[in-house]
Design a protein around this motif. Structure first.
Motif, short mmCIF file in Angstrom:
data_model
loop_
_atom_site.label_atom_id
_atom_site.label_comp_id
_atom_site.label_asym_id
_atom_site.label_seq_id
_atom_site.Cartn_x
_atom_site.Cartn_y
_atom_site.Cartn_z
N GLY A 122 0.81 -1.21 0.00
CA GLY A 122 0.00 0.00 0.00
C GLY A 122 0.85 1.26 0.00
N GLN A 123 0.21 2.38 -0.32
CA GLN A 123 0.93 3.64 -0.40
C GLN A 123 1.52 4.06 0.93
N GLU A 124 0.78 3.85 2.02
CA GLU A 124 1.27 4.24 3.34
C GLU A 124 2.54 3.47 3.70
N GLN A 125 2.55 2.17 3.42
CA GLN A 125 3.73 1.36 3.69
C GLN A 125 4.91 1.82 2.84
N ALA A 126 4.64 2.06 1.55
CA ALA A 126 5.70 2.50 0.65
C ALA A 126 6.29 3.82 1.12
N ASP A 127 5.43 4.74 1.52
CA ASP A 127 5.91 6.04 2.01
C ASP A 127 6.73 5.87 3.28
N GLY A 128 6.30 4.93 4.14
CA GLY A 128 7.04 4.67 5.37
C GLY A 128 8.42 4.11 5.11
N PHE A 129 8.52 3.21 4.13
CA PHE A 129 9.83 2.65 3.78
C PHE A 129 10.75 3.75 3.23
N ARG A 130 10.21 4.60 2.36
CA ARG A 130 11.00 5.70 1.81
C ARG A 130 11.48 6.62 2.92
N ALA A 131 10.60 6.93 3.86
CA ALA A 131 10.95 7.85 4.94
C ALA A 131 12.05 7.27 5.81
N TYR A 132 11.99 5.98 6.09
CA TYR A 132 13.02 5.37 6.94
C TYR A 132 14.36 5.32 6.21
N LEU A 133 14.33 5.02 4.91
CA LEU A 133 15.57 5.00 4.15
C LEU A 133 16.20 6.40 4.11
N GLU A 134 15.38 7.42 4.04
CA GLU A 134 15.90 8.79 4.09
C GLU A 134 16.50 9.08 5.46
N GLN A 135 15.87 8.54 6.49
CA GLN A 135 16.34 8.75 7.87
C GLN A 135 17.73 8.16 8.09
N ILE A 136 18.02 7.04 7.44
CA ILE A 136 19.34 6.39 7.62
C ILE A 136 20.22 6.61 6.40
N ASP A 137 19.93 7.64 5.63
CA ASP A 137 20.67 7.87 4.38
C ASP A 137 22.17 8.04 4.61
N ALA A 138 22.55 8.67 5.70
CA ALA A 138 23.98 8.86 5.97
C ALA A 138 24.69 7.51 6.11
N GLU A 139 24.03 6.55 6.75
CA GLU A 139 24.62 5.22 6.91
C GLU A 139 24.68 4.47 5.58
N LEU A 140 23.64 4.64 4.77
CA LEU A 140 23.61 3.97 3.47
C LEU A 140 24.64 4.59 2.52
N SER A 141 24.90 5.87 2.70
CA SER A 141 25.84 6.57 1.83
C SER A 141 27.29 6.21 2.12
N ALA A 142 27.57 5.80 3.34
CA ALA A 142 28.95 5.49 3.72
C ALA A 142 29.00 4.20 4.53
N PRO A 143 28.64 3.07 3.91
CA PRO A 143 28.68 1.81 4.65
C PRO A 143 30.11 1.37 4.92
N LEU A 144 30.26 0.44 5.85
CA LEU A 144 31.56 -0.16 6.10
C LEU A 144 31.98 -0.99 4.90
N VAL A 145 33.29 -1.12 4.73
CA VAL A 145 33.83 -1.97 3.66
C VAL A 145 33.85 -3.41 4.16
N LEU A 146 33.15 -4.27 3.48
CA LEU A 146 32.99 -5.64 3.96
C LEU A 146 34.33 -6.33 4.19
N SER A 147 35.29 -6.11 3.31
CA SER A 147 36.59 -6.77 3.43
C SER A 147 37.38 -6.32 4.65
N GLU A 148 36.98 -5.18 5.25
CA GLU A 148 37.70 -4.66 6.41
C GLU A 148 37.02 -5.01 7.72
N VAL A 149 35.92 -5.73 7.66
CA VAL A 149 35.16 -6.08 8.86
C VAL A 149 35.88 -7.16 9.66
N ASP A 150 35.96 -6.94 10.97
CA ASP A 150 36.45 -7.97 11.89
C ASP A 150 35.22 -8.62 12.52
#
Length: 232
Positions: A69-97
């Protein structure tokens, strides 16, 4: 509180059986719901991708008819915007301990079938996590990432009980007959004990430290089982 690493595909395309290129990425509901449940419970959730590249959301997963539904879709978009800084600069998988984390969560979308399935860094992390008894929780197409983990050339999770996006679901609502390979089939061929539930219904299988979910509808249930296991 625990530290959770969410390992997300950085792929934005999947080459299909007929050679065409299918746009893909991570499935919005799977990342958003699991991330939110874990974070609201007070745990630290960090995101890592191959190469530290920004992950791509599968735009189909944000369509109202696919998001519930539209409400769910809007909620997903809003949450992705909320964590955009984390999505923009994720950790490098090869460097993970892997010793730095208590649990490893792998949401799906078709992206994992393009990159995580053969990522050597992911294989290293999953092997170390399994040896240490740390929680490993892939769901939907996320279990494709399990295939990266080998033990003396054999599939590390052979003989383990798990679930994943089923052939029925792939044919009925996924990428259909043009799917390059079917996750359920390959997991069975590699020796996993795949337990499936009704199509498009929440279904979670826990085998010791391995927690798997079948489809997007299982996102919350997987996160809740992880929370339960972290509290044990």
């Amino acid at each position: 509180m625990a530290r959770v690493l969410m390992i997300v595909s950085a792929a934005d395309a999947l080459t299909m059986r007929d050679g065409t290129v299918h746009p893909t990425g991570f499935w919005a509901e799977e990342l958003v719901v699991s991330h939110r449940v874990l974070r609201e419970a007070g745990h630290t959730v960090e995101i890592a991708t191959p190469g530290g590249r920004r992950p791509t959301v599968d735009q189909v997963s944000l369509a109202p008819e696919m998001a519930g539904g539209q409400e769910q879709a809007d909620g997903f978009r809003a949450y992705l915007e909320q964590i955009d800084a984390e999505l923009s600069a994720p950790l490098v998988l090869s460097e993970v301990d892997p010793a730095d984390y208590d649990a490893f969560v792998l949401p799906g979308g078709h992206g994992p079938m393009a990159d995580l399935v053969q990522d050597p860094s992911l294989g290293r992390i999953l092997s170390a996590a399994d040896r240490a008894g740390r929680l490993i929780a892939p769901f939907c197409h996320g279990p494709a990432g399990l295939l990266s983990a080998q033990d003396d050339g054999a599939f590390l999770f052979a003989g383990r009980r798990l679930t994943a996006f089923t052939n029925e679901e792939e044919l009925g609502g996924g990428t259909g007959e043009n799917t390059p390979w079917f996750l359920e089939t390959v997991l069975r061929e590699k020796g996993a004990v795949v337990e499936t539930g009704p199509a498009w219904s929440s279904h979670v299988v826990r085998d010791a430290n391995l927690v798997t979910g079948q489809n997007p509808q299982s996102s919350r249930a997987v996160a809740e089982v992880v929370l339960e296991a972290l509290g044990e």
